[in-house]
Design a protein around this motif. Structure first.
Motif, PDB file in Angstrom:
ATOM      1  N   ALA A 155       0.862  -1.181  -0.052  1.00  0.00           N
ATOM      2  CA  ALA A 155       0.004  -0.256   0.074  1.00  0.00           C
ATOM      3  C   ALA A 155       0.659   1.350   0.079  1.00  0.00           C
ATOM      4  O   ALA A 155       1.938   1.238   0.575  1.00  0.00           O
ATOM      5  N   ILE A 156       0.519   2.393  -0.551  1.00  0.00           N
ATOM      6  CA  ILE A 156       1.026   3.568  -0.353  1.00  0.00           C
ATOM      7  C   ILE A 156      -0.281   4.512   0.227  1.00  0.00           C
ATOM      8  O   ILE A 156      -1.267   4.355  -0.135  1.00  0.00           O
ATOM      9  N   ILE A 157       0.206   5.172   1.156  1.00  0.00           N
ATOM     10  CA  ILE A 157      -0.498   6.410   1.928  1.00  0.00           C
ATOM     11  C   ILE A 157      -0.210   7.537   1.506  1.00  0.00           C
ATOM     12  O   ILE A 157       0.991   7.705   1.688  1.00  0.00           O
ATOM     13  N   ARG A 158      -1.096   8.197   0.914  1.00  0.00           N
ATOM     14  CA  ARG A 158      -0.886   9.759   0.322  1.00  0.00           C
ATOM     15  C   ARG A 158      -1.887  10.228   0.977  1.00  0.00           C
ATOM     16  O   ARG A 158      -3.070  10.402   0.620  1.00  0.00           O
ATOM     17  N   THR A 159      -1.482  11.403   1.950  1.00  0.00           N
ATOM     18  CA  THR A 159      -2.425  12.144   2.742  1.00  0.00           C
ATOM     19  C   THR A 159      -3.470  11.260   3.215  1.00  0.00           C
ATOM     20  O   THR A 159      -3.216  10.121   4.036  1.00  0.00           O
ATOM     21  N   GLU A 160      -4.631  11.531   2.783  1.00  0.00           N
ATOM     22  CA  GLU A 160      -5.747  10.609   3.426  1.00  0.00           C
ATOM     23  C   GLU A 160      -6.179   9.352   2.304  1.00  0.00           C
ATOM     24  O   GLU A 160      -7.202   8.518   2.684  1.00  0.00           O
ATOM     25  N   ASP A 161      -5.397   9.180   1.315  1.00  0.00           N
ATOM     26  CA  ASP A 161      -5.903   8.268   0.442  1.00  0.00           C
ATOM     27  C   ASP A 161      -4.563   7.139   0.612  1.00  0.00           C
ATOM     28  O   ASP A 161      -3.797   7.115   1.021  1.00  0.00           O
ATOM     29  N   VAL A 162      -5.431   5.950   0.370  1.00  0.00           N
ATOM     30  CA  VAL A 162      -4.630   4.714   0.489  1.00  0.00           C
ATOM     31  C   VAL A 162      -4.614   4.065  -0.832  1.00  0.00           C
ATOM     32  O   VAL A 162      -5.939   3.766  -1.429  1.00  0.00           O
ATOM     33  N   ILE A 163      -3.748   3.757  -1.583  1.00  0.00           N
ATOM     34  CA  ILE A 163      -3.589   3.212  -2.954  1.00  0.00           C
ATOM     35  C   ILE A 163      -3.047   1.842  -2.616  1.00  0.00           C
ATOM     36  O   ILE A 163      -1.722   1.479  -2.075  1.00  0.00           O
ATOM     37  N   VAL A 164      -3.984   0.836  -3.266  1.00  0.00           N
ATOM     38  CA  VAL A 164      -3.257  -0.460  -3.649  1.00  0.00           C
ATOM     39  C   VAL A 164      -2.495  -0.408  -4.953  1.00  0.00           C
ATOM     40  O   VAL A 164      -3.039  -0.314  -5.720  1.00  0.00           O
ATOM     41  N   PRO A 165      -1.014  -0.422  -4.795  1.00  0.00           N
ATOM     42  CA  PRO A 165      -0.223  -0.077  -5.969  1.00  0.00           C
ATOM     43  C   PRO A 165      -0.265  -1.226  -7.154  1.00  0.00           C
ATOM     44  O   PRO A 165      -0.211  -2.194  -6.756  1.00  0.00           O
ATOM     45  N   LYS A 166      -0.216  -0.590  -8.195  1.00  0.00           N
ATOM     46  CA  LYS A 166       0.054  -1.476  -9.382  1.00  0.00           C
ATOM     47  C   LYS A 166       1.567  -0.968  -9.862  1.00  0.00           C
ATOM     48  O   LYS A 166       2.032  -0.149  -9.428  1.00  0.00           O
ATOM     49  N   GLY A 167       2.131  -1.575 -10.813  1.00  0.00           N
ATOM     50  CA  GLY A 167       3.613  -1.349 -11.107  1.00  0.00           C
ATOM     51  C   GLY A 167       3.604   0.133 -11.771  1.00  0.00           C
ATOM     52  O   GLY A 167       4.873   0.694 -11.793  1.00  0.00           O
ATOM     53  N   ASP A 168       2.552   0.637 -12.456  1.00  0.00           N
ATOM     54  CA  ASP A 168       2.850   1.733 -12.953  1.00  0.00           C
ATOM     55  C   ASP A 168       2.451   3.141 -11.919  1.00  0.00           C
ATOM     56  O   ASP A 168       2.442   4.189 -12.199  1.00  0.00           O
ATOM     57  N   ASP A 169       2.223   2.892 -10.723  1.00  0.00           N
ATOM     58  CA  ASP A 169       1.995   3.909  -9.559  1.00  0.00           C
ATOM     59  C   ASP A 169       3.354   4.513  -9.110  1.00  0.00           C
ATOM     60  O   ASP A 169       4.304   3.648  -9.048  1.00  0.00           O
ATOM     61  N   HIS A 170       3.273   5.614  -8.700  1.00  0.00           N
ATOM     62  CA  HIS A 170       4.468   6.265  -8.448  1.00  0.00           C
ATOM     63  C   HIS A 170       4.637   6.385  -6.889  1.00  0.00           C
ATOM     64  O   HIS A 170       3.410   6.402  -6.188  1.00  0.00           O
ATOM     65  N   VAL A 171       5.931   6.228  -6.362  1.00  0.00           N
ATOM     66  CA  VAL A 171       6.098   6.616  -4.829  1.00  0.00           C
ATOM     67  C   VAL A 171       6.589   8.003  -4.775  1.00  0.00           C
ATOM     68  O   VAL A 171       7.371   8.374  -5.576  1.00  0.00           O
ATOM     69  N   GLN A 172       5.822   8.796  -3.893  1.00  0.00           N
ATOM     70  CA  GLN A 172       6.278  10.283  -3.705  1.00  0.00           C
ATOM     71  C   GLN A 172       6.872  10.573  -2.497  1.00  0.00           C
ATOM     72  O   GLN A 172       6.555   9.813  -1.572  1.00  0.00           O
ATOM     73  N   ALA A 173       7.821  11.441  -2.353  1.00  0.00           N
ATOM     74  CA  ALA A 173       8.399  11.904  -1.042  1.00  0.00           C
ATOM     75  C   ALA A 173       7.315  12.320  -0.512  1.00  0.00           C
ATOM     76  O   ALA A 173       6.375  12.801  -0.687  1.00  0.00           O
ATOM     77  N   GLY A 174       7.231  12.095   0.789  1.00  0.00           N
ATOM     78  CA  GLY A 174       6.117  12.242   1.783  1.00  0.00           C
ATOM     79  C   GLY A 174       5.042  11.123   1.981  1.00  0.00           C
ATOM     80  O   GLY A 174       4.216  11.208   2.977  1.00  0.00           O
ATOM     81  N   ASP A 175       4.938  10.293   1.068  1.00  0.00           N
ATOM     82  CA  ASP A 175       4.144   9.047   1.067  1.00  0.00           C
ATOM     83  C   ASP A 175       4.718   8.435   2.327  1.00  0.00           C
ATOM     84  O   ASP A 175       5.699   8.257   2.803  1.00  0.00           O
ATOM     85  N   SER A 176       3.814   7.362   2.647  1.00  0.00           N
ATOM     86  CA  SER A 176       4.170   6.243   3.469  1.00  0.00           C
ATOM     87  C   SER A 176       3.905   5.109   2.867  1.00  0.00           C
ATOM     88  O   SER A 176       2.904   5.173   1.968  1.00  0.00           O
ATOM     89  N   VAL A 177       4.600   4.086   2.926  1.00  0.00           N
ATOM     90  CA  VAL A 177       4.598   2.745   2.098  1.00  0.00           C
ATOM     91  C   VAL A 177       4.369   1.733   3.160  1.00  0.00           C
ATOM     92  O   VAL A 177       5.028   1.654   4.074  1.00  0.00           O
TER      93      VAL A 177
END
Length: 74
Positions: free
Chosen positions: A34-56
């Motif tokens: 999972a990628i947690i970006r602000t209040e969103d939780v993303i179940v990542p696929k290969g094309d999803d980006h990890v950004q500074a400030g995210d939690s993984v």
């Protein structure tokens, strides 16, 4: 086998910041669940980006934890 579940804060300038999941050279036995970006939780696929400030949320074998930490920490 044993799997650890860990959460990392993605540091600015770390090797994974700004990259697609598929382009991050992770050791075998590691999964970004999972990628947690602000209040969103993303179940990542290969094309999803990890950004500074995210939690993984990462599943990893114990022997890979230090290598995974280096990917997300500066």
């Amino acid at each position: 086998g044993q799997i650890d579940v860990v959460e990392y804060d993605v540091a600015p300038g770390c090797p994974a910041a700004g990259k697609r999941i598929r382009d991050i050279k992770m050791p075998r036995g590691v999964l970004v669940a999972a990628i947690i970006r602000t209040e969103d939780v993303i179940v990542p696929k290969g094309d999803d980006h990890v950004q500074a400030g995210d939690s993984v949320i990462v599943f990893a074998t114990p022997e890979n934890l230090s290598a995974v930490k280096r990917l997300f920490a500066k």
